[in-house]
Scaffold this motif. Structure first.
Motif, PDB file in Angstrom:
ATOM      1  N   ALA A 186       0.829  -1.204   0.000  1.00 41.96           N
ATOM      2  CA  ALA A 186       0.000   0.000   0.000  1.00 41.96           C
ATOM      3  C   ALA A 186       0.864   1.254   0.000  1.00 41.96           C
ATOM      4  CB  ALA A 186      -0.925  -0.008   1.213  1.00 41.96           C
ATOM      5  N   LEU A 187       1.961   1.245   0.772  1.00 39.01           N
ATOM      6  CA  LEU A 187       2.874   2.387   0.794  1.00 39.01           C
ATOM      7  C   LEU A 187       3.488   2.606  -0.585  1.00 39.01           C
ATOM      8  CD1 LEU A 187       4.627   4.565   2.174  1.00 39.01           C
ATOM      9  CD2 LEU A 187       6.225   2.732   2.812  1.00 39.01           C
ATOM     10  N   ARG A 190       1.042   4.207  -2.940  1.00 39.71           N
ATOM     11  CA  ARG A 190       0.863   5.651  -2.726  1.00 39.71           C
ATOM     12  C   ARG A 190       2.020   6.437  -3.325  1.00 39.71           C
ATOM     13  NH1 ARG A 190      -1.242   3.771   2.242  1.00 39.71           N
ATOM     14  NH2 ARG A 190       0.771   4.020   3.287  1.00 39.71           N
ATOM     15  N   ALA A 193       1.625   6.377  -7.085  1.00 40.20           N
ATOM     16  CA  ALA A 193       0.503   7.211  -7.512  1.00 40.20           C
ATOM     17  C   ALA A 193       0.867   8.691  -7.434  1.00 40.20           C
ATOM     18  CB  ALA A 193      -0.727   6.920  -6.658  1.00 40.20           C
ATOM     19  N   ASP A 194       1.552   9.094  -6.364  1.00 38.39           N
ATOM     20  CA  ASP A 194       1.982  10.487  -6.244  1.00 38.39           C
ATOM     21  C   ASP A 194       2.933  10.862  -7.371  1.00 38.39           C
ATOM     22  OD1 ASP A 194       0.466  10.822  -3.991  1.00 38.39           O
ATOM     23  OD2 ASP A 194       2.128  10.554  -2.577  1.00 38.39           O
ATOM     24  N   ASP A 197       0.883  11.264 -10.558  1.00 38.80           N
ATOM     25  CA  ASP A 197       0.002  12.429 -10.528  1.00 38.80           C
ATOM     26  C   ASP A 197       0.758  13.728 -10.777  1.00 38.80           C
ATOM     27  OD1 ASP A 197      -2.267  10.953 -10.118  1.00 38.80           O
ATOM     28  OD2 ASP A 197      -2.289  11.209  -7.939  1.00 38.80           O
TER      29      ASP A 197
END
Length: 310
Positions: A186-187, A190, A193-194, A197
């Motif tokens: 999960a880390l 993230r 994804a950052d 983005d």
């Protein structure tokens, strides 16, 4: 029965099953089945002779692991058919050398074309991704069983599908090697994804490492919370590619980008159990700033902060 015995038996069964399957595939490519007048051993001899100006008979026997008498009879048939000529070596009169005649070269070219056509028919139903997967798997088998040297290492920017691969491989690898739970995946998700983005190519970058067309590693360089300081993140090298310099190349590329982007310092966060990664960081000039214990990813860990000037 021990776990290791069960695993060993399962591996043997898998190898035997693959061998039966691959033998059937190879049977389709045998010279006589593709329309050639030559048998498999005859084709192997022609291949070796076609790729050299001349070959010592003793070297040919060693390369093909053939019985001396059998090879002698086979070469005699080739000589009688006008495909091969034999003479004493000009360097060592005790040795005999053989070479293809023009007729032998023509016979090999015909055989080579027939087998090339057979392979093209075999792979014709495969799309580009399947062909890449096939060649990649063949290269990996050679490296594992024969100790073959790794192929060309390529570092490239992520393409569509690569970021998902980064998340999946981090989750799978750290679970397998360190027992970390889904919290680590999960880390990573993230972080990735950052990165996606932001769509910022001036202050951040990422690289995918490929060996023989197979993804085997990655690393990311992003901005940290400290002005002028970059952060190295998500360094990963697949186990079968370790020892080929992949991790070092990835870290070096990250450092070069950070300098070009105008950063004056770079830092990273890791854990003390990641021994191979720590050695790469040390060789790259990083030094350990501080350590702190933490409970994360289902484990008691010691986090480490490393950095260096650029």
């Amino acid at each position: 029965m021990t776990v290791s015995t069960v695993q060993s038996d399962a591996t043997v069964d898998q190898v035997r099953g693959f061998n039966r399957f691959y033998t059937r595939v190879l049977g389709l490519l045998r010279p006589q089945l593709v329309g050639s007048a030559f048998g498999l051993t005859e084709a192997r001899v022609l291949y070796e002779l076609a790729h050299a100006d001349q070959v010592a008979v003793s070297e040919l026997r060693s390369a093909l692991d053939l019985d001396a008498g059998y090879l002698s009879r086979l070469l005699s048939r080739f000589i009688a058919a006008g495909l091969v000529e034999r003479e004493q070596s000009a360097v060592d009169g005790r040795r005999q050398v053989v070479r293809l005649t023009p007729s032998g070269r023509a016979a090999f070219d015909e055989l080579d074309a027939l087998q090339t056509d057979a392979i093209e028919r075999l792979i014709d139903p495969l799309d580009e991704a399947q062909r890449t997967a096939l060649v990649t798997a063949m290269g990996r088998i050679r490296r594992v069983l024969d100790g073959a040297a790794p192929g060309a290492l390529i570092l490239r920017p992520p393409a569509p599908g690569d970021l998902g691969w980064v998340v999946e491989r981090h989750g799978a690898r750290y679970a397998a090697e360190y027992g970390w739970d889904v919290g680590f995946e999960a880390l990573v998700a993230r972080i990735v994804a950052d990165f996606a983005d932001r769509r910022d190519t001036t202050s951040q970058a990422a690289w995918i490492a490929e060996l023989d067309g197979e993804r085997v590693g990655c690393v990311f360089c992003t901005a940290s919370d400290t002005p002028g300081t970059a952060q190295l993140r998500l360094l990963l090298v697949e186990p079968h590619a370790r020892g080929a310099g992949v991790g070092t190349r990835l870290v070096d590329e990250c450092l070069r980008f950070a300098r070009r982007a105008g950063y004056t310092r770079i830092m990273l966060w890791t854990n003390d159990v990641l021994l191979a990664a720590r050695r790469i960081y040390e060789r790259a000039g990083f030094h350990l700033d501080r350590s702190e214990p933490h409970t994360s990813f289902g484990r008691e860990l010691v986090g480490e902060y490393w950095s260096r000037d650029l």
